[in-house]
Scaffold this motif. Structure first.
Motif, short mmCIF file in Angstrom:
data_model
loop_
_atom_site.label_atom_id
_atom_site.label_comp_id
_atom_site.label_asym_id
_atom_site.label_seq_id
_atom_site.Cartn_x
_atom_site.Cartn_y
_atom_site.Cartn_z
N MET A 1 -1.04 -39.23 70.61
CA MET A 1 -1.00 -39.28 72.08
C MET A 1 -1.62 -40.60 72.58
SD MET A 1 -2.99 -36.88 74.76
CE MET A 1 -2.76 -35.38 73.79
N ALA A 2 -0.94 -41.25 73.58
CA ALA A 2 -1.49 -42.50 74.14
C ALA A 2 -2.83 -42.21 74.80
CB ALA A 2 -0.52 -43.07 75.17
N ARG A 3 -3.74 -43.21 74.71
CA ARG A 3 -5.04 -43.05 75.33
C ARG A 3 -4.90 -43.10 76.85
NH1 ARG A 3 -9.75 -45.93 76.56
NH2 ARG A 3 -9.08 -48.06 76.23
N GLY A 4 -5.60 -42.21 77.53
CA GLY A 4 -5.60 -42.26 78.99
C GLY A 4 -6.26 -43.53 79.49
N ARG A 5 -5.94 -43.90 80.71
CA ARG A 5 -6.56 -45.09 81.31
C ARG A 5 -7.08 -44.72 82.69
NH1 ARG A 5 -7.23 -49.57 78.00
NH2 ARG A 5 -5.62 -49.44 76.43
N PHE A 6 -8.23 -45.30 83.00
CA PHE A 6 -8.90 -44.97 84.25
C PHE A 6 -8.91 -46.22 85.13
CE2 PHE A 6 -13.22 -43.47 86.16
CZ PHE A 6 -12.55 -42.94 87.26
N ILE A 7 -8.19 -46.13 86.26
CA ILE A 7 -8.05 -47.27 87.18
C ILE A 7 -8.63 -46.86 88.53
CG2 ILE A 7 -6.40 -48.79 88.36
CD1 ILE A 7 -4.43 -48.12 86.00
N THR A 8 -9.55 -47.66 89.06
CA THR A 8 -10.11 -47.33 90.37
C THR A 8 -9.75 -48.41 91.39
OG1 THR A 8 -12.25 -48.35 89.81
CG2 THR A 8 -12.04 -46.00 89.41
N LEU A 9 -9.56 -47.96 92.63
CA LEU A 9 -9.30 -48.87 93.74
C LEU A 9 -10.50 -48.81 94.67
CD1 LEU A 9 -5.57 -48.00 94.43
CD2 LEU A 9 -6.44 -50.14 93.55
N GLU A 10 -11.00 -49.98 95.02
CA GLU A 10 -12.19 -50.05 95.86
C GLU A 10 -11.98 -51.03 97.01
OE1 GLU A 10 -14.81 -48.17 95.49
OE2 GLU A 10 -15.18 -47.75 93.37
N GLY A 31 8.15 -45.18 85.67
CA GLY A 31 8.26 -45.93 84.42
C GLY A 31 8.00 -45.08 83.19
N GLY A 32 7.86 -43.78 83.38
CA GLY A 32 7.74 -42.88 82.24
C GLY A 32 6.31 -42.54 81.82
N ARG A 33 5.31 -43.00 82.58
CA ARG A 33 3.91 -42.67 82.26
C ARG A 33 3.51 -41.41 83.01
NH1 ARG A 33 1.09 -46.58 78.88
NH2 ARG A 33 2.35 -48.45 78.97
N THR A 34 2.50 -40.74 82.52
CA THR A 34 1.98 -39.61 83.29
C THR A 34 0.75 -40.09 84.04
OG1 THR A 34 2.70 -38.19 81.52
CG2 THR A 34 1.28 -37.19 83.16
N ALA A 35 0.88 -40.13 85.37
CA ALA A 35 -0.22 -40.67 86.19
C ALA A 35 -0.59 -39.67 87.27
CB ALA A 35 0.20 -41.99 86.82
N ILE A 36 -1.87 -39.57 87.54
CA ILE A 36 -2.31 -38.74 88.67
C ILE A 36 -3.13 -39.61 89.63
CG2 ILE A 36 -2.34 -36.59 87.31
CD1 ILE A 36 -5.49 -36.79 87.57
N ALA A 88 -6.24 -35.89 78.14
CA ALA A 88 -4.85 -35.45 77.95
C ALA A 88 -3.90 -36.65 77.93
CB ALA A 88 -4.46 -34.49 79.07
N GLY A 89 -4.43 -37.86 77.93
CA GLY A 89 -3.60 -39.07 77.80
C GLY A 89 -3.05 -39.59 79.11
N LYS A 90 -3.51 -39.05 80.24
CA LYS A 90 -2.95 -39.47 81.53
C LYS A 90 -3.60 -40.75 82.05
CE LYS A 90 -1.94 -34.75 82.74
NZ LYS A 90 -2.34 -33.55 83.46
N ILE A 91 -2.87 -41.41 82.96
CA ILE A 91 -3.46 -42.53 83.69
C ILE A 91 -4.02 -41.94 84.98
CG2 ILE A 91 -3.01 -44.71 84.88
CD1 ILE A 91 -0.66 -45.12 82.91
N VAL A 92 -5.29 -42.16 85.20
CA VAL A 92 -5.93 -41.63 86.41
C VAL A 92 -6.15 -42.79 87.37
CG1 VAL A 92 -7.96 -40.46 87.35
CG2 VAL A 92 -7.08 -39.80 85.09
N VAL A 93 -5.54 -42.68 88.55
CA VAL A 93 -5.73 -43.69 89.60
C VAL A 93 -6.65 -43.06 90.64
CG1 VAL A 93 -4.59 -45.10 91.35
CG2 VAL A 93 -3.37 -44.55 89.22
#
Ligand code: T5A
Length: 212
Positions: A1-10, A31-36, A88-93
Motif C-alpha cells: 500500500m502507498a504511504r499516506g501523505r499529510f498536506i496542510t494549508l495555512e 488522478g486516481g489517489r485517495t484523498a480526504i 490507510a494510505g490516504k492523502i490527507v489535506v
C-alpha cells in the motif's frame, strides 16, 4: 500500500485555504489517489463542538482557555481521523493545523513559542505534515474577502475575524517566520492572484511531493 501523505494549508483569514483544499483533493481523487479533506478546529464530532465555542464571538474566552481548546481539538482530530487515514494510505489535506497555533496563539496572542512547540507535540502526537503550504497575502485583502462573503450572507464574522488588523499582521509574520525556520517542510505561495494561478502553484508543489 502507498504511504499516506499529510498536506496542510495555512495562512491568514480569507487567504483561500478552504477553497484550495477542496480543489486539491478533487484533483487528486480525479488522478486516481485517495484523498480526504479535513480542517481544524473541527474535523471530528468533538471537534465541531469545540469549534462552535472557539469561534463564537459571543462566548467569553480567556486566551489560555482558547489555546487549550484548540489543542484539545487537535488531539482528538489526529488520533480519530488524520493518523488512521494516513495509515490507510490516504492523502490527507488539512485546512489549518499546528502552525496556526504558532501563528495565532504564539505570534498573535503572545504565548511562549517553546511552550507552544511542546504543547503542539503533545496534541499532535508528534505528527508533522509532509508538506505545508502557506497562502500569503496582505491581511486587508484577506479580511476584505471574508467581509464580502459575510455580506452575501453565508456566515458572519467569528472571534478572530473581529480582531484588529494589527493582530492579523502579527499572525502573518508568524506564518512567514515558520516558513523561514522550516524551509524543507513549509513553502509560501503568493495568494494575491487568481484562483487558477494559486491552484497551479499548489499542484506543482504537491506533484513534487508525491513523486519524491
Ligand atoms: N485558529 C485555528 C487558531 O487561532 N489557532 C489554531 O490552532 C487553529 C487551527 C478558524 C479560526 O481559528 C483560528 C484561525 C481562524 O481564525 P475558520 O472558519 O476555519 O476559522 O477560518 P479560516 O481558516 O480563516 O477560513 P476562512 O474561510 O476565513 O478563509 P480561507 O479558508 O483561507 O478562505 P476561503 O477559501 O474560504 O476564501 C475566502 C473567500 O475568498 C474567495 C472565496 O471564494 C471566499 O469567498 N477567494 C478568492 N477570491 C479572489 N481570489 C482568490 N484567489 C480567492 N481564493 C478564495
Amino acid at each position: 500500500m502507498a504511504r499516506g501523505r499529510f498536506i496542510t494549508l495555512e495562512g491568514v483569514e480569507g487567504s483561500g485555504k478552504t477553497t484550495q483544499a477542496a480543489i486539491l483533493a478533487q484533483a487528486l481523487t480525479k488522478g486516481g489517489r485517495t484523498a480526504i479533506v479535513t480542517h481544524e478546529p473541527g474535523g471530528t464530532r468533538a471537534g465541531e463542538a469545540i469549534r462552535a465555542i472557539f469561534l463564537d464571538p459571543a462566548v467569553s474566552l480567556d486566551v489560555a482557555a482558547e489555546l487549550l481548546l484548540v489543542l484539545a481539538d487537535r488531539a482528538q482530530h489526529v488520533r480519530e481521523k488524520v493518523r488512521p487515514a494516513l495509515e490507510a494510505g490516504k492523502i490527507v489535506v488539512c485546512d489549518r493545523y499546528s502552525d496556526s497555533t504558532t501563528a495565532y496563539q504564539g505570534y498573535g496572542r503572545g504565548f511562549d513559542l517553546k511552550l507552544l512547540a511542546d504543547l503542539n507535540r503533545l496534541a499532535s502526537d508528534g505528527l508533522q505534515p509532509d508538506l505545508t503550504i502557506v497562502l500569503d497575502l496582505a491581511v486587508e485583502t484577506g479580511l476584505e474577502r471574508t467581509r464580502a462573503r459575510a455580506k452575501h450572507g453565508s456566515r458572519g464574522a467569528d472571534r478572530f475575524e473581529g480582531e484588529r488588523a494589527e493582530f492579523h499582521r502579527k499572525v502573518r509574520q508568524g506564518f512567514l517566520a515558520v516558513a523561514c525556520a522550516e524551509p524543507a517542510r513549509v513553502i509560501v505561495i503568493n495568494a494575491d492572484r487568481s484562483l487558477e494561478a494559486v491552484t497551479a502553484d499548489i499542484r506543482s508543489r504537491v506533484d513534487e511531493l508525491l513523486k519524491g
